[in-house]
Motif scaffolding. Structure first.
Motif, PDB file in Angstrom:
ATOM      1  N   TRP A 108       0.809  -1.210   0.000  1.00  0.00           N
ATOM      2  CA  TRP A 108       0.000   0.000   0.000  1.00  0.00           C
ATOM      3  C   TRP A 108       0.849   1.269   0.000  1.00  0.00           C
ATOM      4  CZ3 TRP A 108      -4.711  -0.851  -1.419  1.00  0.00           C
ATOM      5  CH2 TRP A 108      -5.303  -2.083  -1.136  1.00  0.00           C
ATOM      6  N   SER A 109       1.999   1.236   0.658  1.00  0.00           N
ATOM      7  CA  SER A 109       2.815   2.453   0.748  1.00  0.00           C
ATOM      8  C   SER A 109       3.767   2.616  -0.432  1.00  0.00           C
ATOM      9  CB  SER A 109       3.607   2.456   2.059  1.00  0.00           C
ATOM     10  OG  SER A 109       4.485   1.342   2.112  1.00  0.00           O
ATOM     11  N   THR A 110       4.395   1.523  -0.859  1.00  0.00           N
ATOM     12  CA  THR A 110       5.352   1.585  -1.974  1.00  0.00           C
ATOM     13  C   THR A 110       5.126   0.383  -2.900  1.00  0.00           C
ATOM     14  OG1 THR A 110       6.984   0.465  -0.563  1.00  0.00           O
ATOM     15  CG2 THR A 110       7.126   2.887  -0.735  1.00  0.00           C
ATOM     16  N   PRO A 111       3.972   0.313  -3.565  1.00  0.00           N
ATOM     17  CA  PRO A 111       3.635  -0.877  -4.352  1.00  0.00           C
ATOM     18  C   PRO A 111       4.614  -1.197  -5.472  1.00  0.00           C
ATOM     19  CG  PRO A 111       2.148   0.945  -4.845  1.00  0.00           C
ATOM     20  CD  PRO A 111       2.918   1.332  -3.630  1.00  0.00           C
ATOM     21  N   ASP A 112       5.290  -0.185  -6.009  1.00  0.00           N
ATOM     22  CA  ASP A 112       6.211  -0.446  -7.116  1.00  0.00           C
ATOM     23  C   ASP A 112       7.562  -0.977  -6.644  1.00  0.00           C
ATOM     24  OD1 ASP A 112       6.748  -0.462  -9.898  1.00  0.00           O
ATOM     25  OD2 ASP A 112       8.011   1.314  -9.660  1.00  0.00           O
ATOM     26  N   GLU A 113       7.707  -1.130  -5.332  1.00  0.00           N
ATOM     27  CA  GLU A 113       9.014  -1.519  -4.804  1.00  0.00           C
ATOM     28  C   GLU A 113       9.009  -2.900  -4.152  1.00  0.00           C
ATOM     29  OE1 GLU A 113      10.383   1.718  -2.348  1.00  0.00           O
ATOM     30  OE2 GLU A 113       9.605   3.194  -3.783  1.00  0.00           O
ATOM     31  N   ILE A 114       7.946  -3.663  -4.374  1.00  0.00           N
ATOM     32  CA  ILE A 114       7.908  -5.006  -3.783  1.00  0.00           C
ATOM     33  C   ILE A 114       7.691  -6.052  -4.872  1.00  0.00           C
ATOM     34  CG2 ILE A 114       6.895  -4.077  -1.662  1.00  0.00           C
ATOM     35  CD1 ILE A 114       4.339  -5.710  -2.420  1.00  0.00           C
ATOM     36  N   GLN A 115       8.108  -7.261  -4.558  1.00  0.00           N
ATOM     37  CA  GLN A 115       7.843  -8.428  -5.394  1.00  0.00           C
ATOM     38  C   GLN A 115       6.848  -9.294  -4.649  1.00  0.00           C
ATOM     39  OE1 GLN A 115       9.139  -9.736  -8.605  1.00  0.00           O
ATOM     40  NE2 GLN A 115       7.296 -10.949  -8.160  1.00  0.00           N
ATOM     41  N   ILE A 116       5.667  -9.440  -5.182  1.00  0.00           N
ATOM     42  CA  ILE A 116       4.652 -10.278  -4.552  1.00  0.00           C
ATOM     43  C   ILE A 116       5.095 -11.734  -4.647  1.00  0.00           C
ATOM     44  CG2 ILE A 116       2.241 -11.021  -4.663  1.00  0.00           C
ATOM     45  CD1 ILE A 116       1.640  -8.240  -5.912  1.00  0.00           C
ATOM     46  N   PRO A 117       5.093 -12.482  -3.551  1.00  0.00           N
ATOM     47  CA  PRO A 117       5.557 -13.879  -3.580  1.00  0.00           C
ATOM     48  C   PRO A 117       4.818 -14.705  -4.638  1.00  0.00           C
ATOM     49  CG  PRO A 117       5.252 -13.150  -1.322  1.00  0.00           C
ATOM     50  CD  PRO A 117       4.676 -12.074  -2.194  1.00  0.00           C
ATOM     51  N   GLY A 118       5.555 -15.196  -5.599  1.00  0.00           N
ATOM     52  CA  GLY A 118       4.963 -15.998  -6.666  1.00  0.00           C
ATOM     53  C   GLY A 118       4.151 -15.201  -7.656  1.00  0.00           C
ATOM     54  N   GLY A 119       4.200 -13.874  -7.558  1.00  0.00           N
ATOM     55  CA  GLY A 119       3.381 -13.027  -8.424  1.00  0.00           C
ATOM     56  C   GLY A 119       4.183 -12.049  -9.261  1.00  0.00           C
ATOM     57  N   GLU A 120       3.522 -10.959  -9.622  1.00  0.00           N
ATOM     58  CA  GLU A 120       4.123  -9.945 -10.486  1.00  0.00           C
ATOM     59  C   GLU A 120       4.500  -8.707  -9.687  1.00  0.00           C
ATOM     60  OE1 GLU A 120       2.200  -9.828 -14.815  1.00  0.00           O
ATOM     61  OE2 GLU A 120       0.670  -9.696 -13.253  1.00  0.00           O
ATOM     62  N   THR A 121       5.248  -7.830 -10.333  1.00  0.00           N
ATOM     63  CA  THR A 121       5.455  -6.481  -9.828  1.00  0.00           C
ATOM     64  C   THR A 121       4.477  -5.564 -10.550  1.00  0.00           C
ATOM     65  OG1 THR A 121       7.073  -5.868 -11.524  1.00  0.00           O
ATOM     66  CG2 THR A 121       7.916  -6.931  -9.516  1.00  0.00           C
ATOM     67  N   PHE A 122       4.254  -4.390  -9.991  1.00  0.00           N
ATOM     68  CA  PHE A 122       3.370  -3.438 -10.657  1.00  0.00           C
ATOM     69  C   PHE A 122       3.987  -2.919 -11.949  1.00  0.00           C
ATOM     70  CE2 PHE A 122       0.928  -3.620  -6.837  1.00  0.00           C
ATOM     71  CZ  PHE A 122      -0.350  -3.298  -7.246  1.00  0.00           C
ATOM     72  N   HIS A 123       5.293  -2.914 -12.016  1.00  0.00           N
ATOM     73  CA  HIS A 123       5.939  -2.513 -13.271  1.00  0.00           C
ATOM     74  C   HIS A 123       5.618  -3.519 -14.372  1.00  0.00           C
ATOM     75  CE1 HIS A 123       8.863  -0.667 -15.940  1.00  0.00           C
ATOM     76  NE2 HIS A 123       9.360  -1.872 -16.179  1.00  0.00           N
ATOM     77  N   GLN A 124       5.657  -4.815 -14.045  1.00  0.00           N
ATOM     78  CA  GLN A 124       5.307  -5.842 -15.033  1.00  0.00           C
ATOM     79  C   GLN A 124       3.851  -5.700 -15.474  1.00  0.00           C
ATOM     80  OE1 GLN A 124       6.525  -9.140 -12.522  1.00  0.00           O
ATOM     81  NE2 GLN A 124       8.249  -9.632 -13.886  1.00  0.00           N
ATOM     82  N   LEU A 125       2.981  -5.431 -14.508  1.00  0.00           N
ATOM     83  CA  LEU A 125       1.568  -5.213 -14.846  1.00  0.00           C
ATOM     84  C   LEU A 125       1.416  -4.040 -15.797  1.00  0.00           C
ATOM     85  CD1 LEU A 125      -1.514  -5.478 -14.541  1.00  0.00           C
ATOM     86  CD2 LEU A 125      -1.323  -4.179 -12.402  1.00  0.00           C
ATOM     87  N   LYS A 126       2.067  -2.930 -15.480  1.00  0.00           N
ATOM     88  CA  LYS A 126       1.954  -1.741 -16.333  1.00  0.00           C
ATOM     89  C   LYS A 126       2.454  -2.020 -17.740  1.00  0.00           C
ATOM     90  CE  LYS A 126       4.818   1.752 -16.568  1.00  0.00           C
ATOM     91  NZ  LYS A 126       5.622   2.968 -16.315  1.00  0.00           N
ATOM     92  N   GLU A 127       3.573  -2.708 -17.851  1.00  0.00           N
ATOM     93  CA  GLU A 127       4.153  -2.977 -19.171  1.00  0.00           C
ATOM     94  C   GLU A 127       3.195  -3.772 -20.042  1.00  0.00           C
ATOM     95  OE1 GLU A 127       7.135  -1.890 -20.640  1.00  0.00           O
ATOM     96  OE2 GLU A 127       6.852  -0.515 -18.957  1.00  0.00           O
ATOM     97  N   ARG A 128       2.602  -4.831 -19.490  1.00  0.00           N
ATOM     98  CA  ARG A 128       1.725  -5.651 -20.337  1.00  0.00           C
ATOM     99  C   ARG A 128       0.388  -4.975 -20.595  1.00  0.00           C
ATOM    100  NH1 ARG A 128      -2.079  -8.119 -16.962  1.00  0.00           N
ATOM    101  NH2 ARG A 128      -1.361  -8.853 -14.902  1.00  0.00           N
ATOM    102  N   ALA A 129      -0.174  -4.315 -19.563  1.00  0.00           N
ATOM    103  CA  ALA A 129      -1.501  -3.718 -19.714  1.00  0.00           C
ATOM    104  C   ALA A 129      -1.466  -2.463 -20.575  1.00  0.00           C
ATOM    105  CB  ALA A 129      -2.097  -3.399 -18.348  1.00  0.00           C
ATOM    106  N   TYR A 130      -0.497  -1.600 -20.350  1.00  0.00           N
ATOM    107  CA  TYR A 130      -0.451  -0.352 -21.123  1.00  0.00           C
ATOM    108  C   TYR A 130      -0.059  -0.612 -22.568  1.00  0.00           C
ATOM    109  CZ  TYR A 130      -0.052   4.653 -21.969  1.00  0.00           C
ATOM    110  OH  TYR A 130      -0.234   5.927 -22.453  1.00  0.00           O
ATOM    111  N   THR A 131       0.783  -1.611 -22.795  1.00  0.00           N
ATOM    112  CA  THR A 131       1.106  -2.005 -24.174  1.00  0.00           C
ATOM    113  C   THR A 131      -0.151  -2.466 -24.897  1.00  0.00           C
ATOM    114  OG1 THR A 131       3.376  -2.630 -23.615  1.00  0.00           O
ATOM    115  CG2 THR A 131       2.445  -3.598 -25.609  1.00  0.00           C
ATOM    116  N   ALA A 132      -0.988  -3.251 -24.199  1.00  0.00           N
ATOM    117  CA  ALA A 132      -2.252  -3.713 -24.792  1.00  0.00           C
ATOM    118  C   ALA A 132      -3.175  -2.552 -25.092  1.00  0.00           C
ATOM    119  CB  ALA A 132      -2.935  -4.710 -23.852  1.00  0.00           C
ATOM    120  N   ILE A 133      -3.267  -1.579 -24.169  1.00  0.00           N
ATOM    121  CA  ILE A 133      -4.132  -0.414 -24.375  1.00  0.00           C
ATOM    122  C   ILE A 133      -3.680   0.389 -25.578  1.00  0.00           C
ATOM    123  CG2 ILE A 133      -4.709   1.862 -23.410  1.00  0.00           C
ATOM    124  CD1 ILE A 133      -6.455  -0.328 -22.285  1.00  0.00           C
ATOM    125  N   LYS A 134      -2.387   0.611 -25.712  1.00  0.00           N
ATOM    126  CA  LYS A 134      -1.885   1.389 -26.850  1.00  0.00           C
ATOM    127  C   LYS A 134      -2.199   0.697 -28.174  1.00  0.00           C
ATOM    128  CE  LYS A 134       2.287   1.945 -25.064  1.00  0.00           C
ATOM    129  NZ  LYS A 134       3.694   2.391 -24.898  1.00  0.00           N
TER     130      LYS A 134
END
Length: 202
Positions: A108-134
């Motif tokens: 909640w405080s620094t979401p772009d600075e953590i690695q979710i265990p077994g999951g994605e980072t918010f940077h990875q989410l942004k890259e795939r989602a914003y690329t799709a939107i464009k």
């Protein structure tokens, strides 16, 4: 001008139980389906040329309600999925805090600075989602497109459009079936509306 209408999916049981959904395919509740029908009614006055959605059923069903009003089929784009919460999926706040002390607070405080265990980072989410939107916007010049996705996904897309740090992603609220409108002028996004749920007001 190209108009992009971003819509969050309707309510699910895990929304009610405050469980982290991520890539888990959780269906809409009865209330969520009613919300989907209400947002579809609201967008009935728009001249919608195409509808896209994440492949997860909560987004896809919401999109189908909207598409049916315009005699369209939904284009499914897996890249529009919610962030992958990995080992946190199906768990609530208390369960995650117990197993990973301190880590959820950083989400909640620094979401772009953590690695979710077994999951994605918010940077990875942004890259795939914003690329799709464009790609979607480039495919529909001068048209109106509805994209149904997820709260975190939409938040990161809006951060990308505004060129703000992903640590501010939770500053952009997204309620169930929230409507966000972005108009593109010569490829430049102008955000006209964020998190509007007036269709849910009795």
């Amino acid at each position: 001008m190209t108009r992009l209408i971003l819509v969050r999916h309707g309510e699910t049981l895990w929304n009610l139980e405050r469980k982290y959904q991520g890539h888990s395919d959780i269906a809409l509740t009865d209330k969520g389906l009613r919300q989907a029908k209400l947002v579809a009614e609201r967008l009935n006055g728009e001249k919608v040329d195409a509808v896209y959605a994440s492949d997860l059923s909560r987004a896809l069903k919401t999109a189908e309600c909207i598409a049916a009003r315009h005699n369209l089929t939904v284009n499914v784009v897996p890249e529009l999925r919610e962030i992958k919460f990995g080992e946190w999926e199906g768990l609530n706040y208390e369960q995650i805090t117990e197993r990973w002390p301190g880590l959820l607070g950083k989400l909640w405080s620094t979401p772009d600075e953590i690695q979710i265990p077994g999951g994605e980072t918010f940077h990875q989410l942004k890259e795939r989602a914003y690329t799709a939107i464009k790609k979607i916007v480039d495919t529909h010049p001068g048209q109106t497109v509805v994209v149904v996705a997820h709260g975190g996904t939409i938040g990161t897309i809006l951060c990308a459009m505004l060129d703000i740090h992903l640590n501010h992603v939770w500053s952009i609220r997204q309620d169930n079936t929230a409507v966000n409108i972005i108009d593109y002028y010569d490829g430049r996004p102008v955000i006209n509306l964020i998190n509007c749920v007036r269709h849910l007001v009795d």
